[in-house]
Design an enzyme around this catalytic site. Structure first.
Site, PDB file in Angstrom:
ATOM      1  N   ARG A  65       0.724  -1.193   0.178  1.00 43.55           N
ATOM      2  CA  ARG A  65       0.078  -0.085   0.046  1.00 43.55           C
ATOM      3  C   ARG A  65       0.781   1.185  -0.041  1.00 43.55           C
ATOM      4  NH1 ARG A  65      -2.706  -3.587   2.966  1.00 43.55           N
ATOM      5  NH2 ARG A  65      -1.557  -2.900   4.859  1.00 43.55           N
ATOM      6  N   GLU A 102       5.716 -10.727  14.825  1.00 46.13           N
ATOM      7  CA  GLU A 102       5.161 -10.988  15.979  1.00 46.13           C
ATOM      8  C   GLU A 102       5.461 -12.741  16.160  1.00 46.13           C
ATOM      9  OE1 GLU A 102       0.906 -10.651  16.467  1.00 46.13           O
ATOM     10  OE2 GLU A 102       1.291 -11.128  18.512  1.00 46.13           O
TER      11      GLU A 102
END
Ligand code: AMP
Length: 177
Positions: A65, A102
């Site tokens: 994006r 993560e």
């Protein structure tokens, strides 16, 4: 003439999508901003407002994006556009940078000839979260010997402290959560 777009208007258009792409994530959907001609061009005006056309050599955009905003900002600033992509997507010789997620890790890459050593760079992505992605992109820009004039984001998730990973250059974001 229409009134200049404000970051408040951009914030109002950003759609929060709970539990996408997985449970617990509040996904910030920027497509309503892109689909509105005034808001999209106003967002580009705000992302580039600190820089005069010709003062930036390259706008580096982050996959995927970030490309949308960085490419539009590049034409506005009369600068080149340089993609930082996920590993194995760029066709020519690359340098790569790993960063922690993560769970696990990811790798971004840039073409070895994408930036001149003395290039003045504006780094752009749609969103700053933990800062891992943009810090890795910044490391690639610096490895090529270029200078980061500023890193600009449409959105910053402040509670994730991503800014702390971006040292040595100014960081700006239009909408902060
Ligand atoms: P980070 O590396 O944690 O700063 O994550 C930044 C990258 O992940 C950006 O390229 C964003 O497009 C994407 N991202 C992370 N969190 C979100 C979110 N809540 N909504 C939309 N995109 C996100």
């Amino acid at each position: 003439m229409t009134a200049p777009v404000t970051s408040v208007e951009i914030e109002a258009a950003i759609r929060n999508v709970p539990d996408f792409p997985k449970p617990g994530i509040q996904f910030k959907d920027i497509t309503p901003v892109l689909g509105d001609a005034r808001l999209f061009s106003g967002a580009i005006d705000l992302l580039t407002e600190k820089h005069a056309p010709g003062s930036i050599d390259a706008v580096v955009g982050i996959d995927a994006r970030g490309f949308i905003f960085a490419a539009a900002a590049a034409t506005q600033l009369k600068a080149g556009f340089v993609p930082v992509r996920k590993k194995s997507k760029l066709p020519f010789t690359t340098i790569e940078q790993d960063y922690a997620l993560e769970y696990g890790h990811a790798t971004v890459a840039i073409h070895t000839d994408a930036l001149k050593p003395d290039a003045k760079v504006l780094l752009i992505d749609d969103l700053l979260a933990t800062g891992g992605t943009s810090a890795a992109a910044a490391a690639l820009v610096l490895k090529l010997g270029a200078t980061i004039v500023e890193a600009s984001f449409l959105i910053e998730l402040k509670f994730l402290n991503g800014r702390e990973k971006l040292n040595g250059f100014p960081v700006r974001s239009l909408v902060v959560y």
